[in-house]
Design a protein around this motif. Structure first.
Motif, PDB file in Angstrom:
ATOM      1  N   VAL A 116       5.517  41.278 -39.713  1.00  0.00           N
ATOM      2  CA  VAL A 116       4.503  41.885 -41.282  1.00  0.00           C
ATOM      3  C   VAL A 116       4.500  40.800 -42.385  1.00  0.00           C
ATOM      4  O   VAL A 116       3.346  40.744 -42.617  1.00  0.00           O
ATOM      5  CB  VAL A 116       5.155  43.103 -41.478  1.00  0.00           C
ATOM      6  CG1 VAL A 116       4.650  42.842 -43.411  1.00  0.00           C
ATOM      7  CG2 VAL A 116       5.866  44.529 -40.649  1.00  0.00           C
ATOM      8  N   ALA A 132       6.203  48.639 -44.587  1.00  0.00           N
ATOM      9  CA  ALA A 132       5.554  47.665 -43.747  1.00  0.00           C
ATOM     10  C   ALA A 132       6.930  47.353 -42.328  1.00  0.00           C
ATOM     11  O   ALA A 132       6.786  48.265 -40.905  1.00  0.00           O
ATOM     12  CB  ALA A 132       4.769  46.868 -43.500  1.00  0.00           C
ATOM     13  N   SER A 167       1.683  51.240 -44.933  1.00  0.00           N
ATOM     14  CA  SER A 167       2.289  50.993 -46.506  1.00  0.00           C
ATOM     15  C   SER A 167       1.631  50.746 -47.228  1.00  0.00           C
ATOM     16  O   SER A 167       2.027  51.605 -48.313  1.00  0.00           O
ATOM     17  CB  SER A 167       3.065  50.249 -45.665  1.00  0.00           C
ATOM     18  OG  SER A 167       2.453  48.509 -45.887  1.00  0.00           O
ATOM     19  N   LEU A 175       0.880  47.543 -42.073  1.00  0.00           N
ATOM     20  CA  LEU A 175       0.717  47.089 -43.860  1.00  0.00           C
ATOM     21  C   LEU A 175      -0.223  47.946 -43.763  1.00  0.00           C
ATOM     22  O   LEU A 175      -0.436  48.172 -45.164  1.00  0.00           O
ATOM     23  CB  LEU A 175       0.631  45.473 -43.331  1.00  0.00           C
ATOM     24  CG  LEU A 175       0.568  44.874 -44.497  1.00  0.00           C
ATOM     25  CD1 LEU A 175       2.144  45.211 -45.011  1.00  0.00           C
ATOM     26  CD2 LEU A 175       0.112  43.527 -43.912  1.00  0.00           C
TER      27      LEU A 175
END
Length: 135
Positions: free
Chosen positions: A64, A83, A25, A22
């Protein structure tokens, strides 16, 4: 009205992987041009050729989303879907990353697919998303 039970906490390896994915991303989406983000997603997808099952893809999305609850930045569909792709790749699985839209009302959305089925997304057959980009 009863609230749904919160999802079980993912295993430790999935939690760590989802937090790192995460963060990565978010950096890719916010700091890099879209062509670089797409190139990174394509490169990551080439690392793992073994397709993920629908259950594995859904578990990656749930992990996520779990990490997104504690994330200090925006964790919208573009960041979470990228992610989730990275989490799957880190676990040796391959999924499709899709970006698309639907009309009436006009909406844009990003998600991952396993076996051409969206993972962790609500089923809305009356208002489907049209895929604009598939990685």
């Amino acid at each position: 009205m009863t609230l749904p039970e919160p999802a079980a906490r993912p295993p430790l390896t999935c939690r760590v992987t989802s937090v790192v994915a995460l963060a990565l991303s978010t950096v890719l989406v916010h700091a890099a041009p879209l062509r670089c983000t797409l190139a990174a997603a394509r490169g990551a997808k080439r690392v793992s050729r073994r397709p993920a099952t629908r259950v594995e893809a859904r578990e990656a999305v749930e992990a996520v989303r779990w990490a997104g609850r504690f994330f200090p930045s925006r964790a919208a569909c573009l960041e979470t879907s990228l992610a989730a792709l990275l989490v799957c790749v880190a676990h040796g699985r391959s999924v499709d990353w899709c970006i698309g839209c639907r009309f009436d009302p006009c909406e844009a959305h990003a998600w991952i697919e396993a076996d051409r089925c969206p993972a962790g997304e609500p089923d809305t057959p009356d208002r489907p998303f049209h895929i604009t980009l598939r990685v």
